[in-house]
Write an enzyme that holds these catalytic residues in place. Structure first.
Site, PDB file in Angstrom:
ATOM      1  N   CYS A   8       0.869  -1.168   0.000  1.00 33.42           N
ATOM      2  CA  CYS A   8       0.000   0.000   0.000  1.00 33.42           C
ATOM      3  C   CYS A   8       0.908   1.220   0.000  1.00 33.42           C
ATOM      4  O   CYS A   8       2.111   1.107   0.201  1.00 33.42           O
ATOM      5  CB  CYS A   8      -0.853   0.021   1.250  1.00 33.42           C
ATOM      6  SG  CYS A   8      -1.636  -1.546   1.616  1.00 33.42           S
ATOM      7  N   ARG A  33       2.281   0.979  -7.713  1.00 30.79           N
ATOM      8  CA  ARG A  33       2.470  -0.159  -6.823  1.00 30.79           C
ATOM      9  C   ARG A  33       1.291  -1.125  -6.853  1.00 30.79           C
ATOM     10  O   ARG A  33       1.399  -2.231  -6.378  1.00 30.79           O
ATOM     11  CB  ARG A  33       2.633   0.348  -5.391  1.00 30.79           C
ATOM     12  CG  ARG A  33       3.970   0.958  -5.209  1.00 30.79           C
ATOM     13  CD  ARG A  33       3.971   1.939  -4.090  1.00 30.79           C
ATOM     14  NE  ARG A  33       5.312   2.427  -3.932  1.00 30.79           N
ATOM     15  CZ  ARG A  33       6.212   1.894  -3.123  1.00 30.79           C
ATOM     16  NH1 ARG A  33       5.885   0.890  -2.361  1.00 30.79           N
ATOM     17  NH2 ARG A  33       7.414   2.360  -3.055  1.00 30.79           N
ATOM     18  N   TRP A  81      -4.147  -1.991  -0.968  1.00 26.63           N
ATOM     19  CA  TRP A  81      -4.189  -3.159  -1.852  1.00 26.63           C
ATOM     20  C   TRP A  81      -4.571  -4.339  -0.986  1.00 26.63           C
ATOM     21  O   TRP A  81      -3.861  -4.681  -0.054  1.00 26.63           O
ATOM     22  CB  TRP A  81      -2.799  -3.374  -2.444  1.00 26.63           C
ATOM     23  CG  TRP A  81      -2.706  -4.332  -3.602  1.00 26.63           C
ATOM     24  CD1 TRP A  81      -2.564  -4.008  -4.909  1.00 26.63           C
ATOM     25  CD2 TRP A  81      -2.684  -5.762  -3.540  1.00 26.63           C
ATOM     26  NE1 TRP A  81      -2.472  -5.135  -5.665  1.00 26.63           N
ATOM     27  CE2 TRP A  81      -2.547  -6.236  -4.858  1.00 26.63           C
ATOM     28  CE3 TRP A  81      -2.787  -6.701  -2.508  1.00 26.63           C
ATOM     29  CZ2 TRP A  81      -2.501  -7.577  -5.178  1.00 26.63           C
ATOM     30  CZ3 TRP A  81      -2.745  -8.056  -2.824  1.00 26.63           C
ATOM     31  CH2 TRP A  81      -2.602  -8.470  -4.151  1.00 26.63           C
ATOM     32  N   ASN A 105       0.695   0.695   6.582  1.00 26.30           N
ATOM     33  CA  ASN A 105       1.169  -0.379   5.690  1.00 26.30           C
ATOM     34  C   ASN A 105       1.679  -1.516   6.561  1.00 26.30           C
ATOM     35  O   ASN A 105       2.366  -1.256   7.546  1.00 26.30           O
ATOM     36  CB  ASN A 105       2.344   0.096   4.838  1.00 26.30           C
ATOM     37  CG  ASN A 105       1.906   1.019   3.717  1.00 26.30           C
ATOM     38  OD1 ASN A 105       0.729   1.303   3.553  1.00 26.30           O
ATOM     39  ND2 ASN A 105       2.879   1.489   2.953  1.00 26.30           N
ATOM     40  N   GLY A 106       1.423  -2.737   6.162  1.00 30.70           N
ATOM     41  CA  GLY A 106       1.931  -3.881   6.923  1.00 30.70           C
ATOM     42  C   GLY A 106       0.785  -4.737   7.423  1.00 30.70           C
ATOM     43  O   GLY A 106      -0.349  -4.602   6.959  1.00 30.70           O
ATOM     44  N   GLU A 489      12.038 -16.372 -17.208  1.00 34.13           N
ATOM     45  CA  GLU A 489      11.726 -14.948 -17.095  1.00 34.13           C
ATOM     46  C   GLU A 489      10.759 -14.529 -18.206  1.00 34.13           C
ATOM     47  O   GLU A 489       9.823 -13.760 -17.971  1.00 34.13           O
ATOM     48  CB  GLU A 489      13.032 -14.138 -17.141  1.00 34.13           C
ATOM     49  CG  GLU A 489      12.884 -12.641 -17.196  1.00 34.13           C
ATOM     50  CD  GLU A 489      12.117 -12.031 -16.030  1.00 34.13           C
ATOM     51  OE1 GLU A 489      11.840 -12.721 -15.031  1.00 34.13           O
ATOM     52  OE2 GLU A 489      11.753 -10.850 -16.139  1.00 34.13           O
ATOM     53  N   LYS A 493       7.070 -12.924 -17.553  1.00 33.87           N
ATOM     54  CA  LYS A 493       6.654 -11.630 -18.128  1.00 33.87           C
ATOM     55  C   LYS A 493       5.346 -11.797 -18.874  1.00 33.87           C
ATOM     56  O   LYS A 493       4.435 -10.989 -18.737  1.00 33.87           O
ATOM     57  CB  LYS A 493       7.694 -11.114 -19.111  1.00 33.87           C
ATOM     58  CG  LYS A 493       8.821 -10.233 -18.764  1.00 33.87           C
ATOM     59  CD  LYS A 493       8.764  -9.118 -17.851  1.00 33.87           C
ATOM     60  CE  LYS A 493       8.531  -9.458 -16.411  1.00 33.87           C
ATOM     61  NZ  LYS A 493       9.670  -9.290 -15.531  1.00 33.87           N
ATOM     62  N   GLU A 496       2.410 -12.416 -16.490  1.00 36.90           N
ATOM     63  CA  GLU A 496       2.184 -11.254 -15.637  1.00 36.90           C
ATOM     64  C   GLU A 496       1.376 -10.158 -16.337  1.00 36.90           C
ATOM     65  O   GLU A 496       0.446  -9.603 -15.761  1.00 36.90           O
ATOM     66  CB  GLU A 496       3.572 -10.708 -15.258  1.00 36.90           C
ATOM     67  CG  GLU A 496       3.637  -9.936 -13.998  1.00 36.90           C
ATOM     68  CD  GLU A 496       5.087  -9.543 -13.661  1.00 36.90           C
ATOM     69  OE1 GLU A 496       5.999  -9.725 -14.489  1.00 36.90           O
ATOM     70  OE2 GLU A 496       5.278  -9.036 -12.560  1.00 36.90           O
ATOM     71  N   HIS A 512      10.232 -35.646 -20.644  1.00 34.64           N
ATOM     72  CA  HIS A 512       9.883 -36.239 -19.344  1.00 34.64           C
ATOM     73  C   HIS A 512       8.492 -35.802 -18.868  1.00 34.64           C
ATOM     74  O   HIS A 512       8.183 -35.933 -17.688  1.00 34.64           O
ATOM     75  CB  HIS A 512      10.953 -35.880 -18.310  1.00 34.64           C
ATOM     76  CG  HIS A 512      12.310 -36.379 -18.697  1.00 34.64           C
ATOM     77  ND1 HIS A 512      12.633 -37.722 -18.699  1.00 34.64           N
ATOM     78  CD2 HIS A 512      13.403 -35.732 -19.176  1.00 34.64           C
ATOM     79  CE1 HIS A 512      13.879 -37.876 -19.121  1.00 34.64           C
ATOM     80  NE2 HIS A 512      14.364 -36.681 -19.420  1.00 34.64           N
ATOM     81  N   LYS A 611       3.851  -3.702  -7.087  1.00 37.62           N
ATOM     82  CA  LYS A 611       5.236  -3.527  -7.520  1.00 37.62           C
ATOM     83  C   LYS A 611       6.220  -4.192  -6.568  1.00 37.62           C
ATOM     84  O   LYS A 611       7.136  -4.864  -6.979  1.00 37.62           O
ATOM     85  CB  LYS A 611       5.555  -2.035  -7.670  1.00 37.62           C
ATOM     86  CG  LYS A 611       6.984  -1.737  -8.105  1.00 37.62           C
ATOM     87  CD  LYS A 611       7.291  -2.342  -9.465  1.00 37.62           C
ATOM     88  CE  LYS A 611       8.748  -2.180  -9.864  1.00 37.62           C
ATOM     89  NZ  LYS A 611       9.123  -3.085 -10.943  1.00 37.62           N
TER      90      LYS A 611
HETATM   91  O1  M6R Z   1      11.786  -5.989  -5.590  1.00 40.33           O
HETATM   92  P1  M6R Z   1      12.163  -7.443  -5.807  1.00 40.33           P
HETATM   93  O2  M6R Z   1      13.129  -7.608  -6.920  1.00 40.33           O
HETATM   94  O3  M6R Z   1      12.628  -8.113  -4.559  1.00 40.33           O
HETATM   95  O4  M6R Z   1      10.807  -8.130  -6.237  1.00 40.33           O
HETATM   96  C1  M6R Z   1      10.740  -9.510  -6.436  1.00 40.33           C
HETATM   97  C2  M6R Z   1       9.507  -9.882  -7.221  1.00 40.33           C
HETATM   98  O5  M6R Z   1       8.349  -9.520  -6.524  1.00 40.33           O
HETATM   99  C3  M6R Z   1       9.482  -9.207  -8.598  1.00 40.33           C
HETATM  100  O6  M6R Z   1      10.637  -9.488  -9.325  1.00 40.33           O
HETATM  101  C4  M6R Z   1       8.259  -9.669  -9.409  1.00 40.33           C
HETATM  102  O7  M6R Z   1       8.384 -11.020  -9.727  1.00 40.33           O
HETATM  103  C5  M6R Z   1       8.114  -8.809 -10.667  1.00 40.33           C
HETATM  104  N1  M6R Z   1       6.790  -8.259 -10.730  1.00 40.33           N
HETATM  105  C6  M6R Z   1       8.326  -9.551 -11.921  1.00 40.33           C
HETATM  106  O8  M6R Z   1       8.179  -8.758 -13.050  1.00 40.33           O
END
Ligand code: M6R
Length: 616
Positions: A8, A33, A81, A105-106, A489, A493, A496, A512, A611
């Protein structure tokens, strides 16, 4: 009814002018975020408090603020959030109790017992959140002991378990804010005759040029002209002041449609910034680590990398590099597993954490755990200089990517890989590897900004290829060697930002199990430059073709693939094997971006994601 707050946003201000617009603009700077509702409370000099909360975008809050007078020189604001405790106006912050307003936050882990206690004391709860207990606890404590908000906050935070970055306002004392930090970052922004506080300095860049990051356990009391900070034991302390760490004007997309697109295109510059000053006369220069620490690295016999998501993928690539180029055994683990696994530590093991934000809760927890386990030292590779991870590690190497706004990480990943590659050369030399290895790595790294500029010119061809994917439900990414984590990766992407289910496999693993999935509805994306594993990969490609699979192959001329039925190729320039993982990553970023454009998804703030993930 348990509320998770995945990053948040908090903004607070105490000034001598109306701060409503500053609060709203601050929230807008934090929109990247991810959040589902927003709210603010302001108090005027007469002690009249006005609170406004809306679900949806900050713009709804801004529109509502125009229709009613929101006047106040002191105020707090929040974007929430939630995954539990539905997004609603009642659950949005600030939460109120008589004269008190709170943003948080938290997670307050003991909130249920506190809530029961407060209900027993006669408080009515209007939300499902854990935050509301903080507001009522402060009110209760004030009634019991009297005294200033600061004096009351000390016993209140002592009753909270869990994590919090919390900012509190009392309408009877309208020229003051009190804030506390434990596990959730807060930064003070100092303006001219006014003070601000936020969960991220990005929210305050327009009003403050000097920043003070609170340490764990700190409490702060602020007016427009004064700041008093106390540590967890109640001692008055000074915390260092820093200049803004935002290197690029993050609020501006320029001519780009999305932050993600801008950040993909910023990669040549981000990489150049990350390499500059660290390569001198053909050698890696990490003098920024200090000579004592750098000497300790000579004793390293093993490396343990921990990270999450995209950063974890950077770690997986680095494992190939550390072992093949520097001869140092390396293990890589997802932070959320490492922290609960009771790991056995090898002799003279260096713990490396990778994180864009430096605030990822699981990675921070893994770092804290590592301190009890006997690692030689901890090294953070991070993009945010003032972050908790950097402050709590023995040493840090910064990626100099500039602020990354898009939820999907792009330039942070490629700059992590560049720093890791420099570290491989640096450590390899300490371990007695021939100088030629360092030269080879340095030479390859020096070509990187130009090579990445070159691959960005493939944007149109990759956009065309994206037309083959937008209507698919699933996709498979394959690669071998250090390009296998790049396939992972690429898959992350795509899922996501386009919401297409995508998985990655090491190509040799297909037979396999995953081969059973292959048909014309399962596109397969292959990363296949000419390298020592190409012939093996070609056999795997034949296995897919024989089963009617549709292949899209990212390759180069020397690999000699021909387009034919079922095979599309994107033939990219030749690059040194060493930097191929970074180079091919950019191609896959462009692919996901264009698929998402066609699907009209929310590229910068994909659904359900935030984020940075500051709670577990
Ligand atoms: O800030 P960080 O690199 O520690 O974040 C880790 C993951 O949350 C972050 O890489 C997430 O997987 C991304 N949204 C991927 O694009």
């Amino acid at each position: 009814m348990y509320e998770y707050k995945l990053m948040c946003g908090i903004v607070g201000a105490v000034a001598q002018r109306n701060i409503t617009e500053i609060l709203i603009k601050g929230l807008q700077a934090l929109e990247y975020r991810g959040y589902d509702s927003a709210g603010l409370a302001v108090v005027d000099s007469e002690g009249k408090m006005t609170c406004l909360r809306r679900t949806g975008k900050v713009q709804s809050l801004a529109d509502a603020a125009k229709t009613q007078p929101l006047l106040g020189n002191t105020g707090i604001a929040h974007t929430r959030w939630a995954t539990h405790g539905k997004p609603s106006e009642l659950n949005a912050h600030p939460h109120l109790s008589t004269h008190i307003a709170v943003v948080h936050n938290g997670i307050i882990e003991n909130y249920e017992s506190l809530r029961n206690l407060l209900i027993h004391r006669g408080y009515n709860f209007t939300s499902e959140t854990d935050t509301e207990v903080i507001a009522h606890l402060i009110d209760w404590q004030q009634r019991q002991q009297g005294g200033s908000l600061l004096e009351v906050m000390q016993p209140v935070v002592a009753q909270l378990s869990g994590t919090y970055g919390v900012v509190v306002m009392d309408s009877r004392d309208p020229a003051r804010l009190v804030a506390a930090r434990s596990g959730s970052p807060l930064v003070i922004g100092c303006g001219e005759g006014e003070n601000f506080i936020a969960s991220d300095e990005l929210a305050l860049l327009k009003v403050a040029r000097r920043f003070i990051y609170l340490a764990e356990g700190d409490l702060v009391e602020m007016t427009h002209s004064s700041l008093s900070i106390f540590d967890g034991q109640g001692n008055a302390v000074q915390r260092a002041e820093t200049a803004p760490q935002a290197q690029y004007h993050a609020g501006d997309k320029g001519l780009y449609r999305h932050y993600m697109q801008k950040e993909i295109h910023e990669q040549p510059l981000a990489l150049q910034q990350t390499l500059t000053d660290r390569i001198n006369n053909g050698k890696i220069d990490f003098s920024e680590l200090g000579s004592d620490i750098a000497d300790r690295l000579t004793n390293v016999q093993h490396i343990q990398i921990v990270a999450c998501g995209t950063s974890y993928h950077a770690g997986l690539v680095a494992r190939y590099w550390f072992e093949s180029l520097a001869g140092i055994p390396c293990d890589v683990e997802i932070s959320s597993e490492f922290r609960y696994r009771q790991p056995v530590v090898r002799a003279n093991s260096l713990l490396i954490t990778l994180s864009q934000s430096g605030e990822t809760a699981d990675t921070l927890a893994a770092l804290r755990l590592s301190k009890t386990l006997g690692y030689l030292a901890s090294l953070a590779i991070c993009n945010v200089a003032g972050s908790s991870l950097v402050r709590e590690s023995d040493m840090a190497l910064m990626t100099k990517a500039g602020i990354e706004i898009g939820v999907a990480s792009t330039k942070a990943f490629t700059t992590q890989l560049a720093v890791l590659l420099m570290l491989v050369a640096f450590m390899g030399k300490k371990k007695g590897r021939p100088e030629a290895v360092e030269h080879k790595i340095v030479h390859a790294l020096q070509t990187l900004p130009v090579k990445i500029t070159e691959i960005l010119t493939w944007d149109n061809s990759i956009a065309n290829l994206a037309n083959n994917f937008y209507d698919k439900k699933h996709a498979l990414f394959i690669g071998r060697g250090e390009l296998y984590p790049i396939a992972m990766e690429g898959a992350l992407k795509l899922k996501e930002i386009s919401y297409i289910h995508a998985e990655a496999y090491a190509a040799g693993e297909l037979k396999h199990g995953p081969l059973a999935l292959i048909d014309e509805n399962m596109p397969v994306i292959v990363i296949a430059p000419k390298n020592s594993l190409l012939e093996k990969l070609k056999s795997n490609i034949e296995e897919i073709r024989a089963r009617g699979g549709e292949l899209s192959i990212f390759t180069d001329k020397a690999a000699a693939f021909n387009e034919s039925k079922g095979i599309k190729t994107i033939q990219l320039p030749q690059v040194d094997d060493i930097i191929a993982p970074i180079f091919y990553t950019v191609a896959l970023q462009l692919l996901s971006y264009h698929v998402a454009l066609i699907k009209k998804t929310d590229v910068d703030q994909p659904r359900n994601l935030a984020k940075s993930v500051t709670v577990e």
